[in-house]
Design an enzyme around this catalytic site. Structure first.
Site, PDB file in Angstrom:
ATOM      1  CG  ASN A  61      -0.392  -0.134   2.541  1.00  0.00           C
ATOM      2  OD1 ASN A  61       0.499  -0.943   2.769  1.00  0.00           O
ATOM      3  ND2 ASN A  61      -0.889   0.649   3.481  1.00  0.00           N
ATOM      4  CB  CYS A  72      -5.417  -1.042  -1.339  1.00  0.00           C
ATOM      5  SG  CYS A  72      -6.714  -0.127  -0.490  1.00  0.00           S
ATOM      6  CD  GLU A  74      -5.564  -5.658  -1.021  1.00  0.00           C
ATOM      7  OE1 GLU A  74      -4.933  -4.582  -0.872  1.00  0.00           O
ATOM      8  OE2 GLU A  74      -6.360  -6.105  -0.175  1.00  0.00           O
ATOM      9  CB  CYS A 111     -10.835  -2.222   1.110  1.00  0.00           C
ATOM     10  SG  CYS A 111     -10.231  -1.499  -0.435  1.00  0.00           S
TER      11      CYS A 111
END
Length: 159
Positions: A61, A72, A74, A111
């Protein structure tokens, strides 16, 4: 009328119960987590992707004082992968998150924004991505697809 949605996920009791590939992904996500720029939240997240060509790609992140300009782990990882390996398919994603100076055993899921982004790449490659999420220790959760984490998905079929 009320209906119910059930999601399916697998609980892996601990790191020692992972197979060798999963351990490599866990280790890669844990290591890259230390590169997170998380000066505002102090919540460090690392992500490791396994591509169908055997390559492991990692990211963390990256925050910004001008919220919500950060990203983030991901999305940082998946976007970089798509730009640099446009024909490769993502087969597995491993996410590890925890506060900077605190041990946590609660698995940290992607998230909502990351779930939506992962969904886009599953659709793009027409293949699900196994998602593993964990903290620094304890149980590891695994899903067969982001659709298990996002049961009412919005995708291009609505457009």
């Amino acid at each position: 009328m009320e209906k119910e949605i059930k999601i399916s996920f697998h609980v892996i009791p601990s790191y020692k119960d992972l197979d060798e590939t999963e351990k490599k992904l866990f280790d890669a996500a844990k290591a890259v987590r230390e590169n997170a720029y998380a000066n505002y939240s102090n919540f460090l997240v690392g992500c490791a992707l396994l591509l169908d060509n055997g390559e492991i790609v990692t990211g963390s992140n990256q925050e910004n004082a001008a919220y919500p300009s950060g990203l983030c782990a991901e999305r940082t990882t998946i976007y970089w992968t798509s730009a640099n390996f446009p024909k490769a398919q993502i087969t597995k994603m491993f996410v590890i998150g925890a506060p900077r100076n605190m041990l946590s055993s609660q698995p940290i899921p992607p998230c909502g924004a990351c779930r939506q982004s992962i969904l886009e790449y599953e659709a793009k490659q027409d293949q699900p991505i196994e998602i593993y999420f964990a903290s620094l220790e304890g149980e590891i959760f695994k899903t067969k697809s982001v659709r298990d984490l996002l049961p009412f998905s919005f995708d291009s079929s609505f457009l």
